[in-house]
Scaffold this active site. Sequence first.
Site, short mmCIF file in Angstrom:
data_model
loop_
_atom_site.label_atom_id
_atom_site.label_comp_id
_atom_site.label_asym_id
_atom_site.label_seq_id
_atom_site.Cartn_x
_atom_site.Cartn_y
_atom_site.Cartn_z
N ALA A 1 -1.24 2.10 -4.93
CA ALA A 1 -0.86 3.47 -4.56
C ALA A 1 -0.34 3.37 -3.74
O ALA A 1 -0.25 2.79 -2.54
CB ALA A 1 -1.98 3.79 -4.78
N GLY B 1 -3.79 -0.40 -7.24
CA GLY B 1 -2.72 0.82 -8.43
C GLY B 1 -1.78 -0.37 -9.43
O GLY B 1 -1.88 0.03 -11.00
N GLU C 1 -3.81 -2.41 -12.26
CA GLU C 1 -4.71 -1.35 -13.10
C GLU C 1 -2.87 -1.15 -14.05
O GLU C 1 -3.57 -1.03 -14.93
CB GLU C 1 -4.87 0.09 -12.20
CG GLU C 1 -5.96 0.08 -11.62
CD GLU C 1 -6.83 1.04 -10.87
OE1 GLU C 1 -5.84 0.82 -9.54
OE2 GLU C 1 -8.10 1.36 -10.78
N GLU D 1 -8.48 -2.06 -2.45
CA GLU D 1 -8.10 -1.02 -2.36
C GLU D 1 -9.77 -1.20 -1.37
O GLU D 1 -10.29 0.10 -0.37
CB GLU D 1 -9.41 -0.41 -3.56
CG GLU D 1 -8.07 0.41 -3.98
CD GLU D 1 -7.52 -0.52 -5.12
OE1 GLU D 1 -8.06 -1.54 -5.61
OE2 GLU D 1 -6.44 -0.39 -6.30
N1 CO8 Z 1 1.98 2.07 -0.30
C1 CO8 Z 1 2.87 2.61 1.02
N2 CO8 Z 1 3.64 1.61 1.05
C2 CO8 Z 1 3.32 0.08 0.86
C3 CO8 Z 1 2.43 -0.42 0.58
C4 CO8 Z 1 1.88 1.03 -0.06
N3 CO8 Z 1 0.51 0.25 -0.90
N4 CO8 Z 1 2.44 -1.39 0.30
C5 CO8 Z 1 3.68 -1.82 0.92
N5 CO8 Z 1 4.02 -0.70 1.58
C6 CO8 Z 1 5.15 -1.00 2.16
C7 CO8 Z 1 4.88 -1.48 3.72
O1 CO8 Z 1 4.10 -0.55 4.65
C8 CO8 Z 1 6.39 -1.70 4.11
O2 CO8 Z 1 7.16 -0.91 4.78
P1 CO8 Z 1 7.70 -1.18 5.69
O3 CO8 Z 1 8.94 -1.84 5.97
O4 CO8 Z 1 8.24 0.06 6.07
O5 CO8 Z 1 6.91 -1.06 7.05
C9 CO8 Z 1 6.85 -2.69 2.56
O6 CO8 Z 1 6.17 -1.89 2.62
C10 CO8 Z 1 6.50 -3.64 3.26
O7 CO8 Z 1 5.54 -4.43 3.70
P2 CO8 Z 1 4.20 -5.18 4.34
O8 CO8 Z 1 5.41 -5.05 5.47
O9 CO8 Z 1 2.96 -5.22 4.37
O10 CO8 Z 1 4.73 -6.23 3.60
P3 CO8 Z 1 4.35 -7.72 3.39
O11 CO8 Z 1 4.51 -8.84 3.34
O12 CO8 Z 1 3.85 -8.15 5.59
O13 CO8 Z 1 3.01 -7.13 3.05
C11 CO8 Z 1 1.06 -6.71 1.07
C12 CO8 Z 1 2.17 -7.31 1.63
C13 CO8 Z 1 0.13 -7.12 1.81
C14 CO8 Z 1 1.00 -6.14 -0.04
C15 CO8 Z 1 0.47 -5.28 2.86
O14 CO8 Z 1 1.89 -4.36 2.68
C16 CO8 Z 1 -0.37 -4.76 2.22
O15 CO8 Z 1 -1.92 -4.72 2.71
N6 CO8 Z 1 -0.35 -3.62 1.36
C17 CO8 Z 1 -0.99 -2.56 0.88
C18 CO8 Z 1 -1.76 -3.22 -0.84
C19 CO8 Z 1 -2.86 -2.75 -1.09
O16 CO8 Z 1 -3.98 -1.99 -0.26
N7 CO8 Z 1 -2.72 -1.93 -2.10
C20 CO8 Z 1 -3.74 -1.06 -2.66
C21 CO8 Z 1 -3.38 0.55 -2.17
S1 CO8 Z 1 -5.13 1.89 -3.03
C22 CO8 Z 1 -4.83 1.50 -4.52
O17 CO8 Z 1 -3.44 1.12 -4.70
C23 CO8 Z 1 -5.33 3.48 -5.04
C24 CO8 Z 1 -5.68 3.17 -6.96
C25 CO8 Z 1 -5.75 4.13 -6.98
C26 CO8 Z 1 -5.04 4.38 -8.81
C27 CO8 Z 1 -3.51 4.50 -8.55
C28 CO8 Z 1 -3.08 5.86 -8.41
C29 CO8 Z 1 -1.55 5.92 -8.40
#
Ligand code: CO8
Length: 258
Positions: free
Chosen positions: A66, A109, A112, A132
């Site tokens: 998400a 998400g 999911e 999460e």
């Molecule tokens: N949300 C918003 N932005 C994101 C997300 C995210 N989940 N994941 C990545 N991005 C963005 C980063 O902020 C970054 O943006 P910017 O270049 O502007 O800084 C860009 O994508 C590239 O990401 P990274 O530079 O971080 O790339 P890396 O290869 O270094 O890392 C990762 C990749 C490991 C995936 C890292 O980005 C990360 O940890 N992301 C978050 C993953 C996460 O925690 N996901 C769970 C989110 S909570 C959730 O899904 C709850 C579900 C509930 C139901 C769904 C409702 C829709």
Amino acid sequence: MSKYAHIQTYIEGSIAVIELNRPHVLNALNRQMVTEIVKAMEEYDRHDDVRVMVLTGKGRAFAAGADIDEMADDDSITLEMLNQFAEWDRLAWIKKPMIAAVHGLALGGGFELALSCDLLLASETAEFGFPEVNIGVMPGAGGTQRLTKLIGKTKALEWLWTGERMSAKTAYELGIVNRVVAPELLLEETIKLAKKIAQQPPLSVRFIKEAVHKAVDYSLYEGMQFERKNFYLLFSSEDQKEGMQAFMEKRKPNFKGK
Ligand code: CO8
């Protein structure tokens, strides 16, 4: 011009492809994107030319979860009033087969969403996980339920509590993924499988999907009752007559989905 902001869609033969298209944020699922995915899938579910749907992601991820930026400041009551998961729930009512083609990351998400599909093909580079817990929340779109039903309580809890990522190979061994294929062949192999299913009589495919999904929630006996009703119902279809007639005449059947 596409009618969607965050996804791209096209039809190839009888297969509809839906691509998540926010690669700059690893296809993070914001609310509008979820609305668009559900809308596209519901439209294809009613589209006469489409028999199977394929869901995939543009760029280096399937979807990294998400959109954290969008929800970081939300409070419980806002989320309750938004009732956004009502939209996700509609995916469970899609009647046609949905296949997820996952390359790169499918997290939170994104995982999911892949688990909401009927079949899942992964590239060798795919990784799955529920991170999460690392950011103080938990899955909210069916992750705790679908993963547990697929792999059992003890294994599900470990993945959900640690937030660790599983490789495509592990996901295959756990029974989450149907096939693991080379990255450059992922879409091709997925479409090949989709086409094989698309050649089958659509009503049989549809009723099999319904019955298999019931197996997850029903007792064996209730499930068998449901299966039997669908079996009987297929005898009202033209495709049943055509399929059996073709068998007796030793020719290929021509199924029409009627
Ligand atoms: N949300 C918003 N932005 C994101 C997300 C995210 N989940 N994941 C990545 N991005 C963005 C980063 O902020 C970054 O943006 P910017 O270049 O502007 O800084 C860009 O994508 C590239 O990401 P990274 O530079 O971080 O790339 P890396 O290869 O270094 O890392 C990762 C990749 C490991 C995936 C890292 O980005 C990360 O940890 N992301 C978050 C993953 C996460 O925690 N996901 C769970 C989110 S909570 C959730 O899904 C709850 C579900 C509930 C139901 C769904 C409702 C829709």
